[in-house]
Design an enzyme around this catalytic site. Structure first.
Site, short mmCIF file in Angstrom:
data_model
loop_
_atom_site.label_atom_id
_atom_site.label_comp_id
_atom_site.label_asym_id
_atom_site.label_seq_id
_atom_site.Cartn_x
_atom_site.Cartn_y
_atom_site.Cartn_z
N ARG A 45 -16.28 27.91 8.19
CA ARG A 45 -17.22 28.21 9.27
C ARG A 45 -16.79 27.60 10.60
NH1 ARG A 45 -22.90 28.01 5.85
NH2 ARG A 45 -22.99 30.26 5.51
N LYS A 205 -29.97 35.87 -8.23
CA LYS A 205 -31.38 36.16 -7.93
C LYS A 205 -31.63 37.61 -7.56
CE LYS A 205 -34.28 33.04 -6.51
NZ LYS A 205 -35.08 32.34 -5.49
N GLY A 358 -22.14 33.53 -0.12
CA GLY A 358 -21.34 32.30 -0.21
C GLY A 358 -20.54 32.23 -1.49
N GLY A 381 -27.72 34.92 3.52
CA GLY A 381 -29.06 35.46 3.69
C GLY A 381 -29.15 36.43 4.86
P1 ADP Z 1 -23.82 34.93 -3.51
O1 ADP Z 1 -23.81 33.49 -3.04
O2 ADP Z 1 -22.47 35.54 -3.51
O3 ADP Z 1 -24.85 35.76 -2.81
P2 ADP Z 1 -25.59 34.27 -5.70
O4 ADP Z 1 -25.88 32.97 -5.02
O5 ADP Z 1 -26.67 35.28 -5.75
O6 ADP Z 1 -24.25 34.91 -5.06
O7 ADP Z 1 -25.15 34.01 -7.19
C1 ADP Z 1 -24.03 33.25 -7.54
C2 ADP Z 1 -24.25 32.52 -8.83
O8 ADP Z 1 -24.65 33.39 -9.86
C3 ADP Z 1 -22.99 31.86 -9.30
O9 ADP Z 1 -23.13 30.46 -9.22
C4 ADP Z 1 -22.83 32.34 -10.75
O10 ADP Z 1 -22.48 31.29 -11.63
C5 ADP Z 1 -24.21 32.84 -11.06
N1 ADP Z 1 -24.19 33.86 -12.12
C6 ADP Z 1 -23.57 35.06 -12.10
N2 ADP Z 1 -23.75 35.71 -13.26
C7 ADP Z 1 -24.48 34.90 -14.05
C8 ADP Z 1 -25.01 35.01 -15.37
N3 ADP Z 1 -24.77 36.09 -16.10
N4 ADP Z 1 -25.74 33.98 -15.84
C9 ADP Z 1 -25.97 32.89 -15.09
N5 ADP Z 1 -25.51 32.73 -13.83
C10 ADP Z 1 -24.77 33.72 -13.32
MG MG Z 2 -25.10 31.83 -3.47
#
Ligand code: ADP
Ligand code: MG
Length: 407
Positions: A45, A205, A358, A381
Site C-alpha cells: 500500500r 463470508k 486482501g 471492502g
Molecule cells: P478476501 O480477503 O480475498 O476478500 P475473505 O477474507 O473473504 O477473502 O476470505 C479469505 C479466507 O477464507 C481465507 O483466510 C481462507 O482461509 C478462508 N477460507 C476459504 N475457504 C475456506 C473454507 N472452505 N473453510 C474455511 N475457511 C476458508
Molecule cells: Mg479477507
C-alpha cells in the site's frame, strides 16, 4: 463506441488537473499496512501511494499526508505511523517529517513551515475519536492544515470518516491517481465488461459478498463459487455440510440467490468435488470427496480437482474475469490447490483480469503471480461495495470534473 467512453470516464476532478505549485496539499492515502516487530510487514500500500506523492512533489506542492493504521482505540504507540513514515522516506529517497499528533497547534505550525516538495506525515487518524464519527470539528481542523485536498485512499473510500469525507467539504477536493485508477478499472468491469464476464467468488463470508452476486446475477455470463462460501449454498440446497464453515445469515442469503439464479441468464456454478479435512489444521487427516455432501466429522476446506479444472476452463474463455475470495483455506498447503489453480488460470487468461480482496491478493502473491493480472485492487471492502453498485462516500464528495468539449 460512445457508451464505452462514457462509462469509462471517471467524472471526478483529478489531481492531474489541480494547480498545486506552491500550495499545501492534504493528501489522504491508504497507508494501513500490516506491522510486524515494529516494522512494515507488507509495503504494497505504501508503494501504491507513491505515484500521487511524487506527482505532487514534482508539481511543486508541499504535502501533509494522513492515513489510518489498524484499529487503535485512541492514541496508542503500537499503532503509530512512525514505521510507515520511515519506510516511505526510504522509498521516496527524501525526508518524511513526522507530526506528533493528527491535529493541534504544533501540527499546524509544522504544516505551515513546509516548503515545496516537503512531506509531513500526520499521526494515525484514528488516534482522534472524531475520525470514524466524521466529526465536523476534526474535519475542519484537518482542512486548516492545507490549501487543497486529494483523496488517494481507495481502500477507505467506502467509509464516511473525517479524513475521507468530512474534510472534503472545506477544501477543493481532487481524486488521487490510485483512487482514480481503482474506480475506473472496477467501474469498467461492473458496467461495460468484455464478454463473456466470469465472476469468481470465494472466501469466508457470504454476507459480505452476496451483494456482489445480486449485482451480477443476470449480468455476468458465469458466476463461479468456491471457498467457505459454497457451504452456505449447499446448506440452502439441503445438503450435508458436516463441520464446514456455514453462516446462518449466509444460508438465508444463499437461499435468495438460488431462487433468483433460476430465472436469470447467468450460470451459477457450485463445486462438484471437494477436499476435506478433519480439523482446520495443516497437519490434519485429509481426503478427497467426489461429490459435495460432506460426511459427519469432516469439513470442506478446498474445491476438488474437477471443480478447479472446470473453473480454470471457464476463466480461460472469459473476456473479463473478476475474482474475489480464495477457493479454500489456501494458507495451509494441503488446501491450497484449488486457489492455486484459479490463480494460475486468472494469471494466464487472455481476457481482462481484475482481482480484489486482501486474502486473494495475498494468495496471488504467495504463488508468485501478483504482477500477472491486469488490475489488483488495493481496496477489499471498498472494491466490493463499488462492484455492488453502492456509492462510495469518499468518492462522491470529490468535486466533479470540469465538462470539456470532449466529455
Ligand atoms: P478476501 O480477503 O480475498 O476478500 P475473505 O477474507 O473473504 O477473502 O476470505 C479469505 C479466507 O477464507 C481465507 O483466510 C481462507 O482461509 C478462508 N477460507 C476459504 N475457504 C475456506 C473454507 N472452505 N473453510 C474455511 N475457511 C476458508
Ligand atoms: Mg479477507
Amino acid at each position: 463506441m460512445p457508451e464505452r467512453t462514457a462509462s469509462r470516464s471517471f467524472g471526478k476532478a483529478s489531481v492531474r488537473d489541480a494547480e498545486v505549485d506552491g500550495r499545501r496539499v492534504l493528501l489522504r492515502a491508504d497507508l494501513n499496512v500490516p506491522l510486524q516487530r515494529g516494522g512494515v510487514a507488507d509495503e504494497t500500500r505504501i508503494r501504491a501511494s507513491l505515484p500521487t506523492i511524487e506527482l505532487l512533489r514534482d508539481g511543486g506542492a508541499s504535502i501533509v499526508l494522513v492515513s489510518h493504521l489498524g484499529r487503535p482505540k485512541g492514541p496508542d504507540p503500537d499503532f503509530s505511523m512512525g514505521p510507515v513514515g520511515k519506510r516511505l522516506g526510504e522509498l521516496l529517497g527524501a525526508e518524511v517529517k513526522q507530526a506528533p499528533a493528527v491535529v493541534g497547534d504544533e501540527v499546524l505550525e509544522m504544516a505551515s513551515g513546509l516548503s515545496a516538495g516537503e512531506v509531513l506525515l500526520l499521526e494515525n487518524s484514528r488516534f482522534e475519536a472524531g475520525e470514524t464519527k466524521n466529526d465536523p470539528e476534526l474535519a475542519k481542523d484537518l482542512a486548516d492544515l492545507a490549501d487543497l485536498y486529494v483523496n488517494d485512499a481507495f481502500g477507505s473510500a467506502h467509509r464516511a470518516h473525517a479524513s475521507t469525507e468530512g474534510v472534503a467539504h472545506h477544501l477543493p477536493a481532487y481524486a488521487g491517481l490510485l483512487l482514480e485508477r481503482e474506480v475506473t478499472e472496477l467501474t469498467a468491469v461492473r458496467d461495460d465488461p468484455e464478454r463473456p464476464l466470469v465472476v469468481v467468488l470465494g472466501g469466508a463470508k457470504v454476507t459480505d459478498k452476496v451483494g456482489v452476486i445480486d449485482r451480477f446475477l443476470g449480468f455476468a455470463e458465469e458466476i463461479l463459487v468456491g471457498g467457505a462460501m459454497c457451504f452456505s449454498f449447499f446448506k440452502a440446497e439441503g445438503r450435508d455440510t458436516g463441520n464446514s464453515l456455514v453462516e446462518d445469515q449466509g444460508v438465508e442469503s444463499a437461499t435468495g440467490v438460488l431462487a433468483d439464479a433460476g430465472g436469470s441468464d447467468s450460470m451459477l456454478e457450485l463445486p462438484e468435488d471437494l477436499v476435506l479435512g478433519k480439523e482446520f489444521d495443516a497437519e490434519t487427516e485429509i481426503r478427497e470427496l467426489n461429490g459435495v455432501d460432506v460426511p459427519e466429522g469432516w469439513m470442506g476446506l478446498d474445491i476438488g480437482s474437477n471443480t478447479a479444472a472446470n473453473y480454470s476452463k471457464r476463466i480461460a474463455r472469459a473476456g473479463t474475469v473478476f475474482w474475489n475470495g480464495p477457493m479454500g483455506a489456501f494458507e495451509m498447503e494441503p488446501f491450497a490447490a484449488g486457489t492455486r489453480a484459479v490463480a494460475e488460470a486468472v494469471a494466464a487468461a487472455p481476457g481482462h483480469t481484475v482481482v480484489g480482496g486482501g486474502d486473494s491478493l495475498a494468495a496471488l502473491a504467495s504463488f508468485g503471480l501478483a504482477d500477472a493480472v491486469d488490475w489488483a485492487s488495493t481496496g477489499g471492502g471498498a472494491s466490493l461495495e463499488l462492484m455492488e453498485g453502492k456509492e462510495l462516500p469518499g468518492v462522491a464528495v470529490l468535486q466533479d470534473a470540469k465538462e470539456t468539449a470532449n466529455g
